[in-house]
Design an enzyme around this catalytic site. Structure first.
Site, PDB file in Angstrom:
ATOM      1  CB  CYS A 104      -1.076   0.019   1.176  1.00  0.00           C
ATOM      2  SG  CYS A 104      -0.190   0.336   2.837  1.00  0.00           S
ATOM      3  CB  CYS A 136      -4.974 -11.008  13.661  1.00  0.00           C
ATOM      4  SG  CYS A 136      -6.104 -12.243  13.617  1.00  0.00           S
ATOM      5  CB  ILE A 167      18.502   6.868   7.780  1.00  0.00           C
ATOM      6  CG1 ILE A 167      18.454   5.287   8.067  1.00  0.00           C
ATOM      7  CG2 ILE A 167      19.004   7.696   8.784  1.00  0.00           C
ATOM      8  CD1 ILE A 167      18.120   5.191   9.760  1.00  0.00           C
ATOM      9  N   GLY A 168      17.214   8.908   6.036  1.00  0.00           N
ATOM     10  CA  GLY A 168      17.143  10.276   5.621  1.00  0.00           C
ATOM     11  C   GLY A 168      15.646  10.743   5.256  1.00  0.00           C
ATOM     12  CG  ASN A 224      12.781   9.227  10.704  1.00  0.00           C
ATOM     13  OD1 ASN A 224      13.345  10.035  11.463  1.00  0.00           O
ATOM     14  ND2 ASN A 224      11.983   8.051  11.320  1.00  0.00           N
ATOM     15  NE  ARG A 279     -16.172 -11.534  19.552  1.00  0.00           N
ATOM     16  CZ  ARG A 279     -15.193 -12.047  19.074  1.00  0.00           C
ATOM     17  NH1 ARG A 279     -14.135 -11.451  18.849  1.00  0.00           N
ATOM     18  NH2 ARG A 279     -15.089 -13.526  18.898  1.00  0.00           N
ATOM     19  CD  GLU A 295     -21.874 -10.946  20.798  1.00  0.00           C
ATOM     20  OE1 GLU A 295     -22.301  -9.723  20.622  1.00  0.00           O
ATOM     21  OE2 GLU A 295     -23.058 -11.824  20.849  1.00  0.00           O
TER      22      GLU A 295
HETATM   23  C1  LIG Z   1       3.375   2.557   9.899  1.00  0.00           C
HETATM   24  C2  LIG Z   1       4.638   3.345  10.015  1.00  0.00           C
HETATM   25  C3  LIG Z   1       5.059   3.653  11.446  1.00  0.00           C
HETATM   26  C4  LIG Z   1       6.285   4.566  11.815  1.00  0.00           C
HETATM   27  N1  LIG Z   1       6.605   4.425  12.953  1.00  0.00           N
HETATM   28  C5  LIG Z   1       7.708   5.354  13.287  1.00  0.00           C
HETATM   29  C6  LIG Z   1       8.174   5.426  14.578  1.00  0.00           C
HETATM   30  O1  LIG Z   1       7.780   4.642  15.549  1.00  0.00           O
HETATM   31  N2  LIG Z   1       9.280   6.249  14.883  1.00  0.00           N
HETATM   32  C7  LIG Z   1      10.033   7.014  13.841  1.00  0.00           C
HETATM   33  O2  LIG Z   1      10.902   7.787  13.689  1.00  0.00           O
HETATM   34  N3  LIG Z   1       9.504   6.808  12.572  1.00  0.00           N
HETATM   35  C8  LIG Z   1       8.481   6.110  12.289  1.00  0.00           C
HETATM   36  N4  LIG Z   1       7.875   6.153  10.971  1.00  0.00           N
HETATM   37  C9  LIG Z   1       8.424   6.996   9.947  1.00  0.00           C
HETATM   38  C10 LIG Z   1       9.494   6.267   8.983  1.00  0.00           C
HETATM   39  O3  LIG Z   1      10.748   6.067   9.463  1.00  0.00           O
HETATM   40  C11 LIG Z   1       9.409   7.248   7.852  1.00  0.00           C
HETATM   41  O4  LIG Z   1       8.415   7.084   7.003  1.00  0.00           O
HETATM   42  C12 LIG Z   1      10.692   6.738   6.670  1.00  0.00           C
HETATM   43  O5  LIG Z   1      11.898   6.620   7.482  1.00  0.00           O
HETATM   44  C13 LIG Z   1      10.502   7.758   5.588  1.00  0.00           C
HETATM   45  O6  LIG Z   1      11.659   7.290   4.667  1.00  0.00           O
HETATM   46  P1  LIG Z   1      10.946   7.056   3.115  1.00  0.00           P
HETATM   47  O7  LIG Z   1      12.291   6.693   2.500  1.00  0.00           O
HETATM   48  O8  LIG Z   1       9.932   6.170   3.153  1.00  0.00           O
HETATM   49  O9  LIG Z   1      10.693   8.513   2.753  1.00  0.00           O
HETATM   50  P2  LIG Z   1       9.751   8.977   1.939  1.00  0.00           P
HETATM   51  O10 LIG Z   1       8.500   8.768   2.336  1.00  0.00           O
HETATM   52  O11 LIG Z   1      10.232   8.685   0.506  1.00  0.00           O
HETATM   53  O12 LIG Z   1       9.844  10.743   2.150  1.00  0.00           O
HETATM   54  C14 LIG Z   1       9.578  11.381   3.089  1.00  0.00           C
HETATM   55  C15 LIG Z   1       9.851  12.768   2.663  1.00  0.00           C
HETATM   56  O13 LIG Z   1      11.189  13.083   2.865  1.00  0.00           O
HETATM   57  C16 LIG Z   1      11.525  13.455   1.522  1.00  0.00           C
HETATM   58  N5  LIG Z   1      12.848  13.072   1.273  1.00  0.00           N
HETATM   59  C17 LIG Z   1      13.100  11.674   1.330  1.00  0.00           C
HETATM   60  N6  LIG Z   1      14.436  11.628   1.252  1.00  0.00           N
HETATM   61  C18 LIG Z   1      15.076  12.524   1.183  1.00  0.00           C
HETATM   62  C19 LIG Z   1      16.288  13.262   0.949  1.00  0.00           C
HETATM   63  N7  LIG Z   1      17.486  12.362   0.956  1.00  0.00           N
HETATM   64  N8  LIG Z   1      16.405  14.609   0.885  1.00  0.00           N
HETATM   65  C20 LIG Z   1      15.451  15.533   0.767  1.00  0.00           C
HETATM   66  N9  LIG Z   1      14.314  14.964   0.820  1.00  0.00           N
HETATM   67  C21 LIG Z   1      13.876  13.781   1.028  1.00  0.00           C
HETATM   68  C22 LIG Z   1      10.437  13.262   0.397  1.00  0.00           C
HETATM   69  O14 LIG Z   1      10.431  14.049  -0.517  1.00  0.00           O
HETATM   70  C23 LIG Z   1       9.239  13.498   1.442  1.00  0.00           C
HETATM   71  O15 LIG Z   1       8.861  14.471   1.582  1.00  0.00           O
HETATM   72  C24 LIG Z   1       6.971   5.033  10.532  1.00  0.00           C
HETATM   73  C25 LIG Z   1       6.332   5.092   9.333  1.00  0.00           C
HETATM   74  C26 LIG Z   1       5.361   4.334   9.053  1.00  0.00           C
HETATM   75  C27 LIG Z   1       4.667   4.317   7.579  1.00  0.00           C
HETATM   76  S1  FES Z   2      -8.382 -13.855  10.687  1.00  0.00           S
HETATM   77 FE1  FES Z   2      -7.033 -12.187  11.265  1.00  0.00          FE
HETATM   78  S2  FES Z   2      -8.200 -10.344  11.005  1.00  0.00           S
HETATM   79 FE2  FES Z   2      -9.751 -12.039  10.633  1.00  0.00          FE
HETATM   80  S1  FES Z   3      -3.103  -1.829   4.058  1.00  0.00           S
HETATM   81 FE1  FES Z   3      -1.152  -1.621   3.790  1.00  0.00          FE
HETATM   82  S2  FES Z   3      -0.390  -1.760   5.921  1.00  0.00           S
HETATM   83 FE2  FES Z   3      -2.476  -2.023   6.284  1.00  0.00          FE
END
Ligand SMILES: Cc1cc2nc3c(=O)[nH]c(=O)nc-3n(C[C@H](O)[C@H](O)[C@H](O)COP(=O)(O)OP(=O)(O)OC[C@H]3O[C@@H](n4cnc5c(N)ncnc54)[C@H](O)[C@@H]3O)c2cc1C
Ligand code: FES
Ligand code: FES
Length: 1370
Positions: free
Chosen positions: A77, A164, A356-357, A359, A949, A1299
């Site tokens: 997704c 789940c 990392i970047g 983030n 439920r 339930e």
């Molecule tokens: C379900 C979920 C849970 C998460 N939980 C945590 C958590 O507990 N703690 C935590 O710290 N983080 C958490 N994250 C955040 C996650 O670490 C960041 O989404 C991820 O690191 C972003 O990296 P990406 O490569 O996907 O960035 P992208 O989504 O590709 O980019 C993010 C943004 O940064 C820009 N960008 C990316 N790279 C660069 C670059 N090198 N230079 C300039 N701009 C750049 C993009 O244009 C965009 O705006 C979570 C994310 C998700 C989806």
């Molecule tokens: S069996 Fe996991 S959500 Fe229904």
């Molecule tokens: S549908 Fe992709 S993580 Fe939930």
């Protein structure tokens, strides 16, 4: 840039796909592509934001230089399809299927009963597969035959973070663990492979065989050949650029700058989209992954330089790898601890693509509450930034304090310094003098991650041992995610501590300074809690040194790291080295007693369809291929609670992309009615007419060419509201009372009072008057959100596929809405991806809206609500306010209870009228002496609440416990003895439950109560807990035993059984398969009843029965699948149908038996067919008015441990005994018990379904709504499905399981209260408060902030002050 191609090439399950880059918008996700461009449907959409794991696939890449394949999970997704060029994607369909044979993963998921509704299963299977594939790369001896190199710990972690909502995770963990080489076969729970007591060898031989060498090849050879031959692996289409060098990147950016390309997005994993869900998709994407400077990791004597595009997973590997290098012990420690903190970020599949970047940029640009920034800030990291093509080297602090970066600034790399090369002169480990300490912390609702922290922190300090104590030479500390723009260093505290000799007084001063330094911005939720966490962590970091003076050991330093793994790991098996590592769950016990009376009913057979659910072949509504010309709908809903709609518009005059129509109540055809819910309990409009009465109310339906376009348009829609001359909305139950805004409860649904309250009060020695409890709502979180597909048919007819618990009602609703005869409508429901009550009345408007749009536009229309819309519109469980007065004797016997209950029903009746009866029914589980109540169903301007439920029952049962706890605490008695004293005698049971009490022998609760005391070692554990609490300052434990009595009622049900000419059987029932195993029980009963014909070949009849989808024209009067009894009534009607068929067949059988020596089933049926015997029978089961109501019994003991410093609650053990009568399928019932209990844990402990001041739901995503995951269920989970024998009046002697067990989860809350009570006692002792009020309100849910607040937000300060005062020092 020119070097790239404009086609994408990749493989999905070994099949080659070649797609023109420009034919797909760059924002197209892999999930979109797989679901719409391939026949594969296993990749499920559930949250769309990386939070649930339903869409997990395996991505494999090939390195042509090293000839190496790397395979890892990703969330389809979030993954952009353009980024999978030359990758191979494997879905669960690729592992095996029903035609070519299932993979052992599928078979073991089925055999361990690990799939109920099945919607989460494909993603889980892929995550496990990935773990197995990667385990093969591990060094070490080969595992025993049939196993993988995977360890139990890794197996459990493979599904960490996956959601789940059905199973409660324990069986899923077992399915995963069954592959682990270090598994103890004894630890594997109930399954359909072996019987209890078999030898390990026998068990292993019965498991579906797994040979790692047989596993499918994740990266096909043909793609390797193509990669080897390809000149370049990047894509450069019109809107997707993947530069291969920094130069190319610079020129891409230059072009963009020249074009003022504000529509350009730099991208790595695109996981940021999971959080920000930006609506405006960019037109141009620049993929940073292939630029070597950004994707490499370099090491030198100054530290590690991590390219900004390096994924979190690769960074973890590199940091872990570093611990094997030449670093000093301290240097290794730092890298190790950073790595172990990173492992708690998101889920593995997110970490595999998140950079990392990315983030850091999210934190810098959008104030994302990052973990990485905090930790890297603490250790003094630097970054390399390219701004307007200029390169700069900045400290992380400088980077964060810059204005928000624009899209042309590129973060190139991050430098994590090496702390091992400090100028300090470290002495040997045996006699430490100067030492480097480093620790990181995060407080979040899920210990293993997939939950943002309330606060995170990291501390690094150089300390020395002196004769006066420990001196802090230097210290750096960073705090983040607590509600400020960015993470920050706590400079004031750092400066204060530097050079100080640690003492209680110094620590106390530091704590005071932290309070001033770590202050969340105004409006941050739980602000005081977050600040108190900062104090707690500082205390945890420094106090051990204050306490121990000069000594601080390596074991403390290395806690939670594996640096000392050689010493910690114990070999317990010579054959294969079993490493004792802490696992998430400890072994649980499942006890069942099958009954042969109605064989094969009573057998724990595998759930019908479990294998195809695992392999992704099971078809849910959204998996039905879109018919030609299909359109897609999305609701526009109100964000105001009470207003008139003046206008619906979009900000530009043009309709958003793809939109073809907006449907409102004005589109109801002549003769139809604006009705979205129609049932015997009332109606609800489909769309608001003049007046909107609630937030989340449907106002219109946008219809567009894709679901994405429809969703986007709906969220861009602007409703112009008019509130002139309208009264203020009713948003609280108190306001409803003030305005007498109530729904009437029909007399026959009103619960009955018992005895005379005044008399009961007069008998009491004590009383508690007018005490208040408030209970909140809860969201269903079915994995499949609401969905329907309506297809116009000939002659003004419609076929509607609906994910519904009550297709019959949806059918009637559609007919009334469209003003067409009921025989023009056909509603089909095959399976539902989780219901829990939410797919009952709430599914009808979805089906009706699709039908209306399809009818109007003469085209198929489908709708799949996105998670946010679903959460906002769902309504959920009824919140309520309860005020009670109770009278009781000095021995704890309660003599009278009165309750005033105000139930918030929302704006429409829905099923709310059943809530009072359900609530009182469950509350009557104790003998209250006399019971009176006044219950008001308040009509408010909130979304209409519906059945969830245990609707009303979970609240009633909890209220009973709250009253008991209050009485016990007033009398200073053990709660358990007050509970016992008030359990019903059979006489009082009859008084309270009248006819549903049944016979004396059926009242099994007292024996369950005693049996549970023994099986859970209740008394011994009570003593052990007392000792634990005495010996532990900051951790307290609590134990609680809770009973449940819940009344259920059977309803009429239709059924039809047909025997085909080959002897196979097809069955239709009114009940819907929601994951609760209804089809499985129906199959068993069919086989049982038909085999009474007594001829050869019926032994495997259960395999030859197929239960088919519900079709409201084929089988009418299906009613509603709810209240835990539909499986029973469906089974009973099927039994009746089978008996009719058997009766018809017997004369033929007797005739044939005279002619033949033996007669088998197939021959009999063939003869019956050719002889013109009708082999289809239908019936309608109407339960007997007296025995249709009955009581269910069970009890649970739960033990929890709370952390006073953070408020974290760990459920150490839960023991349940639940009476299923003679269970029709103990494995299915076990699944219901465990699953319900865990869903209840969510209600009581973590699921905050919050609204804003207008009543609009703001907990509208996986980021804000926290259902249990594998790391928050009981560590040890023991369940006994009690077989209470033959019950004359029950259907095949069985009882309900869906339930009632949910109500038992109140035991977790009660145990938490017990633990908090201990913490408060201690707090009061520290603070020298003479009076200790043991009564306190513990909110539901008892989240971390709630628990911490009750344990004292200032407990550290109070403790330190006490130490200071007792030592006399300052
Ligand atoms: C379900 C979920 C849970 C998460 N939980 C945590 C958590 O507990 N703690 C935590 O710290 N983080 C958490 N994250 C955040 C996650 O670490 C960041 O989404 C991820 O690191 C972003 O990296 P990406 O490569 O996907 O960035 P992208 O989504 O590709 O980019 C993010 C943004 O940064 C820009 N960008 C990316 N790279 C660069 C670059 N090198 N230079 C300039 N701009 C750049 C993009 O244009 C965009 O705006 C979570 C994310 C998700 C989806
Ligand atoms: S069996 Fe996991 S959500 Fe229904
Ligand atoms: S549908 Fe992709 S993580 Fe939930």
């Amino acid at each position: 840039m020119e070097s790239g191609k404009d086609v994408l090439v990749f493989a999905v399950n070994g099949k080659r796909y070649e797609v023109s880059s420009d034919s797909l918008h760059p924002s197209t996700t892999l999930l979109d592509f797989l679901r719409s461009h391939t026949p594969l449907k296993s990749v499920k959409l559930s949250c769309g934001e990386g939070g649930c794991g339903a869409c997990v696939v395996l991505q494999s890449t090939y390195d042509p230089v090293n000839k190496q394949v790397e395979s890892y999970t990703v969330n389809a997704c979030l993954t952009l399809v353009h980024s999978v060029n030359y990758c191979a994607i494997t879905t669960t369909e690729g592992l095996g299927n029903s035609r070519d044979g299932f993979h052992p993963i599928h078979e073991r998921f089925a055999g361990f009963h690990a799939s109920q509704c099945g919607f989460c299963t494909p993603g889980m299977c892929v995550s496990l597969f990935s773990a197995l594939v990667n385990a093969e790369d591990k060094k070490g001896p080969d595992p025993p035959t049939g196993f993988s190199k995977l360890t139990v710990d890794e197996a459990e972690k493979s599904i960490a973070g996956h959601f789940c909502r059905c199973t409660g995770y324990r069986p899923i963990a077992d399915a995963c663990k069954s592959f682990a080489s270090d598994v103890d076969m004894e630890d594997l729970g109930i399954n359909s492979f072996w019987k209890k007591g078999e030898s390990d060898e026998a068990k292993i031989s019965k498991l579906p065989f797994y040979n790692p060498k047989d596993d499918i090849c994740a990266y096909p050879e043909f793609l390797k050949v193509e990669v080897d031959a390809a000149m370049c692996l990047n894509v450069n289409g019109k809107s997707w650029h993947s530069p291969l060098t920094l130069k190319e990147l610079e020129s891409s950016i230059e072009i963009d700058m020249a074009a003022d390309g504000t529509q350009t997005r730099l991208v790595v994993g695109d996981t940021g989209m999971g959080y920000y869900k930006e609506l405006d998709h960019y037109e141009n994407y620049i993929d940073l992954k292939k630029v070597p400077e950004l994707s490499s990791i370099r090491r030198d004597h100054t530290g590690i330089v991590i390219g900004a595009a390096v994924t979190i997973s690769h960074a973890i590997l590199a940091l872990d790898e570093e611990t094997k290098g030449v670093q000093s012990f301290e240097g290794k420690l730092i890298y190790k601890k950073i790595a172990s903190h990173l492992k708690k970020i998101a889920t593995e599949s997110v970490r595999n693509s998140a950079s990392i970047g990315g983030n850091l940029v999210m934190a810098q640009r959008f104030s994302f509450p990052s973990d990485i920034v905090t930790i890297l800030l603490c250790v003094g990291s630097k970054v390399n930034l390219m701004t307007d093509l200029r390169h700069e080297n900045l400290t992380l602090e400088e980077f964060l304090s810059r204005p928000s970066l624009d899209q042309r600034s590129v973060l190139l790399s991050i430098q994590v310094p090496c702390w091992g090369s400090l100028t300090y002169n470290f002495s040997s480990e045996n006699k430490p003098e100067t030492r480097l300490l480093f620790k990181t912390y995060r407080a979040s609702s899920r210990p293993l991650g997939n939950a943002l922290p309330y606060l995170n922190a990291a501390f690094i300090a150089v300390v020395s041992s002196t004769d006066d104590g420990v001196v802090i030479k230097e210290i750096q500390m960073a705090f983040g995610a607590f509600g400020t723009k960015h993470a920050k260093r706590a400079s004031a505290v750092e400066n204060y501590l530097a050079g100080k000799v640690l003492s209680v007084g110094v620590l106390y001063e530091a704590v005071k300074l932290i309070r001033d330094d770590v202050v969340p911005e105004k409006g941050t939720s739980d602000a005081l809690y977050r600040s108190s966490l900062a104090v707690s962590y500082l205390f945890q970091f420094l106090y051990p040194m204050v306490e121990t003076g000069t000594i601080f050991s390596n074991s403390w330093l290395t806690e939670n790291t594996e640096l000392d793994s050689k010493n910690n790991n114990k070999k317990v098996d010579n054959k294969y080295p079993r490493i004792q590592k802490p696992t998430i769950l400890s072994s649980g016990k499942q006890v069942i007693q099958s009954s042969k009376e109605y064989y094969p009913v009573g057998e724990p057979i595998t759930k019908s369809g479990a294998c195809i659910q695992a392999s992704g072949e099971a078809v849910y509504v959204d998996d039905i291929p879109a018919p030609t010309n299909c359109l897609y709908g999305a609701f526009i809903y109100s964000t105001k609670p009470l207003a008139r709609v003046k206008n619906i518009r979009f900000s530009s005059n043009l309709l958003p992309n793809g939109v073809s129509s907006i449907i409102t109540c004005n589109d109801i055809p002549r003769g139809g009615q604006n009705i979205g819910v129609k049932s015997m309990l009332g109606t609800e409009t489909l769309f608001a007419e003049d007046l909107i009465e609630s937030t989340g109310q449907r106002v219109a339906l946008v219809v567009a060419d894709t679901q994405k376009h429809a969703d986007r348009a709906a969220s861009l829609a602007i409703i112009d509201y008019d509130t002139e001359n309208l009264e203020a909305p009713i948003l609280t139950v108190e306001e409803a009372v003030e305005k007498s805004s109530f729904f009437e409860v029909i007399p026959f649904l009103r619960p009955t009072q018992v005895g005379n309250f005044s008399k009961g009060m007069a008998e009491a020695d004590h009383s508690i008057l007018s005490t208040e409890i408030r209970l909140p709502s809860q969201y269903y979180f079915y994995m499949e959100s609401q969905t329907a597909l309506a297809i116009p048919d000939e002659d003004n007819c419609l076929v509607v596929h609906s994910s519904s618990q009550c297709p019959e009602f949806a059918h009637k609703t559609i007919a009334v809405c469209l003003g067409i005869p009921e025989n023009n409508v056909r509603v089909i429901t095959r399976r539902v991806g989780g219901g829990f009550g939410g797919k009952a009345f709430k599914s009808m408007p979805v089906a009706a809206a699709c039908a209306l749009a399809a009818h109007k536009l003469c085209r198929p229309v489908r709708m799949y609500l996105n998670r946010k819309a679903d959460m906002i519109m769902a309504g959920g469980r009824h919140p309520m306010k309860i005020t009670y007065s109770v009278g009781f004797k000095s021995n704890g016997k309660i003599t009278a209870l009165h309750l005033d209950i105000l139930i918030n029903a929302g704006f429409s009746p829905d099923v709310s009228v059943i809530i009072p009866g359900n609530l009182i029914g469950a509350l009557k589980k104790y003998d209250w002496g006399s019971l009176s109540f006044d219950i008001k169903l308040c009509k408010t301007n909130h979304s209409s609440k519906s059945a969830m439920r245990g609707p009303g029952e979970v609240q009633g049962s909890y209220i009973a416990e709250a009253v008991i706890e209050h009485v016990a605490s007033t009398l200073s008695m053990e709660v358990d003895s007050v509970r016992y004293r008030n359990l019903h005698t059979y006489d009082s049971l009859k008084l309270f439950y009248e006819l549903s009490a049944g016979e004396l022998v059926e009242y099994t609760l007292p024996s369950i109560w005693d049996r549970l005391a023994v099986s859970s070692c209740f008394e011994q554990r009570t003593e052990m807990i007392k000792l634990f609490n005495k010996n532990n300052i900051w951790r307290k434990r609590g134990l609680s035993r809770v009973p449940v009595v819940m009344k259920v009622m059977q309803r009429p049900s239709p059924g039809k059984v047909s025997i085909l000419s080959d002897g196979s059987v097809v069955v239709e029932v009114g009940g819907i398969e929601l994951g609760q195993g209804l089809w499985t029980k129906v199959k068993q009963v069919t086989a049982y009843a038909l085999s009474s014909i007594q001829c050869d070949g019926t032994a495997d009849l259960v395999e030859r029965v197929r239960v088919v989808q519900s079709d409201t024209l084929s089988l009418i009067q299906g009613g509603i699948t709810s209240s835990s009894t539909t499986s029973e009534s469906s089974c009973e009607v099927v039994r009746i149908c089978c008996n009719i068929l058997v009766e018809r067949l017997v004369p033929l059988k007797e005739r044939l038996q005279v002619q033949r020596t033996s007669l088998d089933w197939e021959s009999l049926i063939l003869q019956a067919h050719s002889g013109g015997l009708s082999l289809s029978a239908s019936s309608y089961f109407v339960p007997d008015s007296i025995s249709r109501q009955y009581l269910n019994y069970g009890a649970a003991v739960c033990e929890v441990e709370i952390d006073m410093l953070t408020g974290e609650t760990t459920i150490l053990q839960a023991d349940i005994i639940y009476d299923c009568g003679q269970s029709m399928n103990p494995a299915v019932d076990m699944g219901q018990i465990e699953g319900a209990f865990v869903q209840g844990i969510g209600f009581f402990m973590s699921e905050e379904y919050l609204t804003n001041s207008d009543g609009l739901v703001v907990s509208d995503s996986t980021w804000t709504y926290k259902i249990p995951t594998i790391d928050t269920i009981p560590k040890q989970f023991n369940v006994e499905v009690l077989n209470s024998g033959h019950h004359e009046k029950r259907i095949l002697s069985s009882k309900a399981s869906g339930e009632p067990p949910l109500l038992l989860s109140a035991s977790v809350h009660c145990a938490t209260r017990a633990a908090i009570k201990e913490a408060r006692k201690q707090y009061h002792a520290w603070s020298s408060l003479v009076t200790f009020d043991s009564m306190f309100d513990l909110d539901v849910p008892a989240t971390m902030p709630v628990v911490k607040q009750l344990c004292g937000l200032d407990s550290v300060e109070i403790y330190l002050r006490r130490l200071l005062s007792t030592s006399g020092k300052n």
